[in-house]
Design a protein around this motif. Structure first.
Motif, short mmCIF file in Angstrom:
data_model
loop_
_atom_site.label_atom_id
_atom_site.label_comp_id
_atom_site.label_asym_id
_atom_site.label_seq_id
_atom_site.Cartn_x
_atom_site.Cartn_y
_atom_site.Cartn_z
N GLN A 242 0.83 -1.21 0.00
CA GLN A 242 0.00 0.00 0.00
C GLN A 242 0.86 1.26 0.00
OE1 GLN A 242 -2.54 -0.52 3.44
NE2 GLN A 242 -4.19 -1.43 2.23
N LYS A 243 2.09 1.14 0.48
CA LYS A 243 2.98 2.30 0.58
C LYS A 243 4.14 2.28 -0.40
CE LYS A 243 2.04 3.29 5.44
NZ LYS A 243 2.62 3.70 6.73
N TRP A 244 4.54 1.08 -0.85
CA TRP A 244 5.80 0.96 -1.56
C TRP A 244 5.67 0.18 -2.87
CZ3 TRP A 244 9.23 4.00 0.76
CH2 TRP A 244 9.09 4.23 2.13
N TYR A 245 6.38 0.67 -3.90
CA TYR A 245 6.65 -0.12 -5.09
C TYR A 245 7.94 -0.89 -4.83
CZ TYR A 245 3.38 2.73 -7.86
OH TYR A 245 2.26 3.34 -8.35
N ASP A 246 8.04 -2.06 -5.44
CA ASP A 246 9.19 -2.92 -5.20
C ASP A 246 10.24 -2.79 -6.29
OD1 ASP A 246 10.46 -4.58 -3.49
OD2 ASP A 246 9.37 -6.38 -4.01
N ASN A 247 10.27 -1.62 -6.96
CA ASN A 247 11.25 -1.39 -8.01
C ASN A 247 11.12 0.07 -8.45
OD1 ASN A 247 13.22 -1.93 -10.13
ND2 ASN A 247 12.52 -4.06 -10.08
N HIS A 248 11.83 0.44 -9.50
CA HIS A 248 11.70 1.77 -10.07
C HIS A 248 10.34 1.89 -10.75
CE1 HIS A 248 12.43 5.21 -12.77
NE2 HIS A 248 13.36 5.57 -11.90
N VAL B 174 13.44 0.17 -3.56
CA VAL B 174 12.07 0.33 -3.04
C VAL B 174 11.68 1.80 -3.13
CG1 VAL B 174 10.62 0.14 -0.99
CG2 VAL B 174 12.22 -1.69 -1.55
N THR B 175 10.52 2.07 -3.73
CA THR B 175 10.06 3.43 -4.02
C THR B 175 8.71 3.70 -3.36
OG1 THR B 175 10.98 3.12 -6.25
CG2 THR B 175 9.65 5.08 -5.88
N ALA B 176 8.56 4.87 -2.80
CA ALA B 176 7.28 5.26 -2.20
C ALA B 176 6.21 5.40 -3.28
CB ALA B 176 7.42 6.57 -1.44
N LYS B 177 4.99 4.99 -2.95
CA LYS B 177 3.90 5.10 -3.91
C LYS B 177 3.36 6.53 -4.02
CE LYS B 177 2.03 0.53 -4.55
NZ LYS B 177 0.81 -0.31 -4.57
N HIS C 39 13.06 27.70 -10.42
CA HIS C 39 12.05 26.84 -9.80
C HIS C 39 12.55 26.20 -8.51
CE1 HIS C 39 9.52 27.21 -13.32
NE2 HIS C 39 10.52 26.83 -14.10
N PHE C 40 13.83 25.87 -8.46
CA PHE C 40 14.46 25.23 -7.31
C PHE C 40 13.75 23.91 -7.00
CE2 PHE C 40 15.55 29.70 -7.20
CZ PHE C 40 16.92 29.66 -7.00
N MET C 41 13.64 23.55 -5.73
CA MET C 41 13.03 22.26 -5.35
C MET C 41 11.53 22.44 -5.12
SD MET C 41 15.25 19.87 -5.43
CE MET C 41 17.04 19.75 -5.66
N ASP C 42 10.79 22.61 -6.21
CA ASP C 42 9.38 22.96 -6.10
C ASP C 42 8.45 21.81 -6.46
OD1 ASP C 42 9.90 22.84 -8.82
OD2 ASP C 42 8.70 24.60 -9.33
N ARG C 43 8.99 20.63 -6.79
CA ARG C 43 8.16 19.51 -7.22
C ARG C 43 8.03 18.47 -6.12
NH1 ARG C 43 10.37 21.92 -11.43
NH2 ARG C 43 9.65 21.58 -13.57
N GLY C 44 6.89 17.78 -6.08
CA GLY C 44 6.77 16.64 -5.20
C GLY C 44 7.79 15.58 -5.56
N MET C 45 8.25 14.82 -4.57
CA MET C 45 9.27 13.79 -4.82
C MET C 45 8.90 12.49 -4.11
SD MET C 45 12.92 15.88 -4.71
CE MET C 45 12.61 16.82 -3.22
N ARG C 46 9.35 11.39 -4.68
CA ARG C 46 9.17 10.08 -4.08
C ARG C 46 10.41 9.69 -3.29
NH1 ARG C 46 4.89 7.17 -6.77
NH2 ARG C 46 4.32 8.26 -8.69
N ILE C 47 10.21 9.13 -2.12
CA ILE C 47 11.33 8.60 -1.32
C ILE C 47 11.75 7.25 -1.88
CG2 ILE C 47 11.89 7.62 0.94
CD1 ILE C 47 10.34 9.94 2.16
N ILE C 48 13.07 7.02 -1.92
CA ILE C 48 13.63 5.79 -2.47
C ILE C 48 14.72 5.27 -1.55
CG2 ILE C 48 14.89 4.77 -4.42
CD1 ILE C 48 13.73 7.09 -6.15
N PHE C 49 14.75 3.94 -1.36
CA PHE C 49 15.87 3.25 -0.73
C PHE C 49 16.45 2.29 -1.76
CE2 PHE C 49 12.90 4.01 2.87
CZ PHE C 49 13.72 4.82 3.66
N ASP C 50 17.77 2.32 -1.94
CA ASP C 50 18.38 1.37 -2.88
C ASP C 50 19.88 1.29 -2.64
OD1 ASP C 50 19.31 3.78 -4.04
OD2 ASP C 50 19.19 2.96 -6.06
N MET C 51 20.53 0.38 -3.38
CA MET C 51 21.99 0.31 -3.47
C MET C 51 22.36 0.40 -4.95
SD MET C 51 23.38 -2.40 -0.61
CE MET C 51 22.34 -3.79 -1.05
N GLU C 52 23.51 1.03 -5.25
CA GLU C 52 23.92 1.21 -6.64
C GLU C 52 25.42 1.07 -6.80
OE1 GLU C 52 22.55 4.99 -8.09
OE2 GLU C 52 20.52 4.72 -7.30
N ASP C 53 25.82 0.50 -7.93
CA ASP C 53 27.22 0.47 -8.34
C ASP C 53 27.43 1.65 -9.29
OD1 ASP C 53 29.77 -1.15 -8.34
OD2 ASP C 53 29.42 -1.06 -10.50
#
Length: 313
Positions: free
Chosen positions: A71-77, A133-136, A263-277
């Motif tokens: 209900q809160k999270w997508y399991d990918n991009h 993991v991405t916020a919905k 405009h600066f940081m004027d847009r809504g954003m999704r929270i993300i947790f991940d690891m990257e190379d």
């Protein structure tokens, strides 16, 4: 008048000026025992009255990735991006264990690595699976978000970050590399404001990329225990970063924040947790070995909880 936050069983109705006020507080993880005794940063607690935001707050106290999780999270991009460089985001590499969200890394079998990609003086296939993991729902300013994390011990970026749906605005609350005694002590904060082609959305320019580093008072290794990483998004032109409740960076249009378009940081954003190379490190040979990727004592990033609050400005 200033108000001090005395606890977390507080006002559950949210600001009428935001769509956040539609959240059902009874099922929103707004007063979890996981963080109930953890105060907000003193600077913020004393400055405003705060109201919990349920749709993003989560203690991950599930037995598995169940209906409540999804209900809160997508399991990918959200649009299927596979990741930078050798990274290959995979829903099979995140899970719930002991009330925590766990992201793992692993080697990609040769028959699943796909075509070689040329990044300019560096070529790679998709060789490293990681969780993503991405916020919905998007968050919007003003808001304070804070996550309790323990990073992996790999030469990967362990990330708590935010991205707008048009890929223009990005905030990196932390990108911590777990492979060296120096990098594993760093909360690495950054931001990006991308100029993009209005038709193709292709990258044209980055107005940001103003990285700064912070450490705990005793320069603790962030892969040895959980630490709190916080971000106060007060307005498009004013933001603060916190480590274990201590203010470690203020980002405004008066110092490092730059946007020629205004405009600066004027847009809504999704929270993300991940690891990257990351390609720039892999070019230098800084990338995890197959043995490290298969080592369960090294290949996991943990999220104990995330919480969010709206201030009455």
């Amino acid at each position: 008048m200033k108000h001090k936050l005395l606890g977390f069983g507080l006002i559950l109705s949210l600001s009428a000026c935001s769509n956040i006020n539609q959240i059902d507080a009874k099922s929103a993880n707004v007063s979890s025992p996981d963080w109930q005794a953890v105060p907000l940063p003193a600077k913020l607690a004393e400055a405003y009255q705060w109201q919990p935001v349920g749709f993003i707050s989560d203690d991950f106290n599930y037995e598995q990735k169940n209906k409540a999780f999804y209900q809160k999270w997508y399991d990918n991009h959200i649009r299927g991006w596979k990741g930078p460089g050798a990274t290959y985001f995979s829903a099979d590499h995140s899970f719930i264990q002991n009330g925590q969200l766990v992201l793992t890394a692993a080697s990609v079998p040769a028959n699943q690595q796909g075509k070689t990609i040329d990044y300019g003086n560096f070529k790679t296939k998709k060789t490293i699976y990681t969780g993503f993991v991405t916020a919905k729902q998007n968050i919007e300013y003003p808001i304070y978000v804070e996550a309790s994390l323990k990073v992996s011990s790999l030469a990967l970026a362990n990330n708590f970050w935010m991205l707008s749906d048009d890929d223009r605005n990005e905030i990196d609350v932390t990108e911590t590399y777990g492979d060296s005694d120096k990098t594993v002590t760093h909360m690495s904060t950054n931001y990006h404001i991308f100029k993009r082609d209005p038709v193709t959305n292709d990258y044209l320019e980055d107005y940001g990329h103003k990285q700064q580093f912070a450490t705990t008072a005793d320069k603790a290794k962030l892969n040895q225990d959980f630490h709190r990483f916080g971000f106060f998004w007060k307005s498009p032109k004013y933001m603060e970063f916190y480590l274990d409740g201590k203010l470690v960076r203020t980002l405004t249009d008066k110092n490092d924040l730059n946007d020629p378009d205004g405009h600066f940081m004027d847009r809504g954003m999704r929270i993300i947790f991940d690891m990257e190379d990351h390609v720039w490190r892999a070019r230098k040979g800084i990338t995890p070995s197959k043995a490290e990727l298969s080592d369960p004592s090294k290949n996991k990033m943990f999220v104990d909880w995330i919480r969010a609050y709206k201030p009455n400005l």
